[in-house]
Design an enzyme around this catalytic site. Structure first.
Site, PDB file in Angstrom:
ATOM      1  N   ARG A   1      49.808  42.218  81.897  1.00  0.00           N
ATOM      2  CA  ARG A   1      48.288  41.612  82.017  1.00  0.00           C
ATOM      3  C   ARG A   1      47.667  40.965  81.025  1.00  0.00           C
ATOM      4  NH1 ARG A   1      46.648  47.699  81.972  1.00  0.00           N
ATOM      5  NH2 ARG A   1      49.041  47.688  80.576  1.00  0.00           N
TER       6      ARG A   1
ATOM      7  N   LYS B   1      41.630  50.048  70.853  1.00  0.00           N
ATOM      8  CA  LYS B   1      43.171  49.705  70.994  1.00  0.00           C
ATOM      9  C   LYS B   1      43.800  48.715  70.889  1.00  0.00           C
ATOM     10  CE  LYS B   1      45.715  51.457  74.960  1.00  0.00           C
ATOM     11  NZ  LYS B   1      46.979  50.926  74.504  1.00  0.00           N
TER      12      LYS B   1
ATOM     13  N   PHE C   1      59.718  53.064  65.129  1.00  0.00           N
ATOM     14  CA  PHE C   1      59.036  53.069  64.038  1.00  0.00           C
ATOM     15  C   PHE C   1      60.006  53.088  62.670  1.00  0.00           C
ATOM     16  CE2 PHE C   1      56.591  52.857  67.462  1.00  0.00           C
ATOM     17  CZ  PHE C   1      54.429  52.373  67.467  1.00  0.00           C
TER      18      PHE C   1
END
Length: 555
Positions: free
Chosen positions: A92, A103, A380
């Site tokens: 998108r 965000k 992470f």
């Protein structure tokens, strides 16, 4: 090193080179500078698309910052290409609202990005602006028709649900009054603004399969009723032709490249918490027409974007996904296990274990669609081996494939384990996709099926407004449209404070919007807003540009 620093250190290939790698002659594309291009719709080949393996990337319920579906999608496409599978990632377009809000951008991160990230995250090729203009053209035509004494369809202003849109988080525009200033300035009425990602034009663009289909859908937009209760659509106002003209370029998918020089298509940008949450059908078919594997994403969590991807997009376009990659992070599981946001980088096996039911629920939901999943642990730096082992143990106990994907730090190399698992699922041919509900079911049945089966609700309640909307839908003969539920992404329920795997809760449908052009109904639950607001300290505060045109603070 930041995402932007990494992106600036990459030697980009000219877009004509990417087009030829994708399988389209460079003289057939419409270039936007050196590194962006529009693809012609004639390059879609339905027969070839049927032979492509469509892979959906989704996620568990996210933290406010998101869990890296886009980063995972890009990394997986790089990994598949490294293993010799011709792969395109289809994504998108970012909205400026989140870019300047909390965000950030939506071009991936680290060594798993699509480029040029600054262009993509800002105005890109102007698709959002075109959608905005087409939407607001209809708004202007509606108010002009109400005002006109010689060309009026006698619209009752009290029945008009069509708002205006802009691509920015601006809460003060949610409810407004237009038409003030006297008899020459329009007829006063209440209305408001939605964010462009929530526009029905956005939904239409993402579900249309051709320019003629686009125009037909635009004409079917429901506007309101006349004073004698006759329904009025955009085609009754003769607006669809001009709206389609504004979208003549926006309907064409955008070709860019990944950080490793592979093709990436970015097109359309509906949010999954307020719309269908997936890129355009045209973009997906374009990728499938030229690739062995096509990787796409649906956000936010599986309960939102993926459900809509399967029940609306796949049903509408005749798509059959072969596998689901469920993006999982240790920080999100700890968050759902009760850990404070500020402590998510600290080792906490107990909180992680308490958060596992959220992962388990999403895995159960995938099984309802009969598609085989693989758990992708988005690694992470703060993740410990002990924490990773907890997720692997759960996966092994359920016989589900699991892979650690270190795509931010290593790009495609960090996704090879995941890519091998995806290839294994595809080649095993075990997926047998089936939608959750039949479009022919009643509207209430469709809503309750999603609410109970996917969200885990006890039952569904309807406000008086929602009940009136149900009657209106029945009167208009729209009962057989699928439903695109607007719900918070922060919880499986409609209450953002209920984390983990909530049980014994009620889903409250506040109202139901009609999107005939898009081809679905939008039950709005809880307190979800279709025009977000900015946080106290928006990301825009840290952005700047110097005299050389270099942007800082964009992530």
């Amino acid at each position: 090193m930041s995402d932007l620093q990494i992106a600036k250190g990459v030697s980009l290939k000219h877009i004509s080179t990417i087009a030829e790698k994708f399988g389209i002659d460079s003289d057939e594309i419409e270039m936007f500078g050196k590194y962006k291009a529009k693809l012609p719709l004639k390059a879609i080949n339905r027969t070839k698309a049927q032979n492509s393996n469509l892979i959906l990337v989704s996620a568990i319920s996210p933290t406010p910052a998101g869990e890296g579906k886009t980063t995972m999608s890009i990394g997986l496409s790089e990994g598949l290409n490294r293993l010799g599978k011709k792969t395109t990632v289809v994504l998108r377009e970012p909205s400026l609202g989140p870019v300047f809000g909390i965000k950030g951008g939506a071009t991936g991160g680290g060594y798993s990005q699509v480029l040029p990230m600054e262009d993509i995250n800002l105005h890109f090729t102007g698709d959002f602006a075109a959608i905005e203009k087409a939407h607001n053209l209809l708004s202007a035509v509606i108010d002009n028709n109400i005002q006109s004494k010689t060309n009026s369809v006698r619209l009752d202003p009290r029945t008009i649900g069509w708002k205006r849109v802009m691509d920015m988080n601006d809460r003060s525009l949610r409810h407004i009054i237009v038409g003030l200033g006297g008899t020459t300035s329009g007829v006063p009425r209440e209305t408001g603004f939605d964010i462009t990602a929530a526009s029905e034009i956005m939904a239409i663009l993402c579900l249309a399969e051709s320019l003629s289909d686009l125009k037909k859908r635009l004409g079917n937009i429901f506007v309101g009723y006349t004073f004698d209760k006759k329904p009025i659509y955009a085609k009754d106002l003769k607006a669809e032709g001009a709206m389609a003209a504004l979208l003549k370029d926006a309907i064409k998918p955008n070709l860019v490249q990944t950080i490793e020089g592979n093709p990436a298509i970015i097109h359309g940008g509906p949010f999954a918490n307020i719309a269908q949450g997936t890129n355009s059908v045209i973009a997906t078919l374009m990728g499938m027409s030229h690739s062995d594997y096509t990787v796409t994403e649906a956000g936010f969590g599986f309960d939102l974007g993926a459900e809509k991807f399967f029940d609306i997009k796949c049903q509408s376009a005749g798509l059959t996904p072969k596998a689901v990659v469920l993006t999982t992070t240790i920080r999100a599981l700890k968050y759902h296990g009760g850990a404070d946001l500020k402590t998510l980088t600290e080792p906490n096996v107990e909180a992680l274990k308490k958060g596992l039911p959220n992962l388990e629920k999403h895995l159960e939901n995938i099984a309802k669609f009969k598609v085989i999943p693989v758990i992708s642990i988005n690694k992470f730096v703060s993740d410990t081996d002990e924490e990773i082992a907890v997720i692997k143990e759960l996966a092994n106990s359920k016989g589900i494939r699991v892979a650690v994907a270190n795509v931010w730090a290593k790009g495609g190399e960090g996704a090879e384990e995941l890519a091998k698992a995806v290839i294994d699922i595809v080649e095993s041919n075990d997926s047998n996709f089936a939608p959750l509900y039949n479009w022919k079911s009643s509207v209430k049945d469709k809503i309750v099926t999603i609410a109970t089966e996917i969200y885990g609700a006890e039952y569904v309640d309807y406000t008086a407004k929602a009940k009136a909307d149900l009657r209106k839908i029945s009167d208009l003969g729209l009962d057989r449209l699928p439903v695109c539920i607007a719900k918070t992404q922060k919880s499986l329920s409609d209450n953002p404070k209920l984390l983990g795997r909530p049980k014994d809760f009620i889903i409250t449908v506040r109202e139901i919007e009609i999107a005939v052009g898009a081809g679905f109904l939008i039950p709005i639950t809880g307190n979800i807003m279709r025009m977000p607001g900015l946080p106290a300290h928006p990301a825009s505060e840290g952005m700047d540009i110097n005299d050389d045109g270099e942007i800082t603070g964009l992530f």
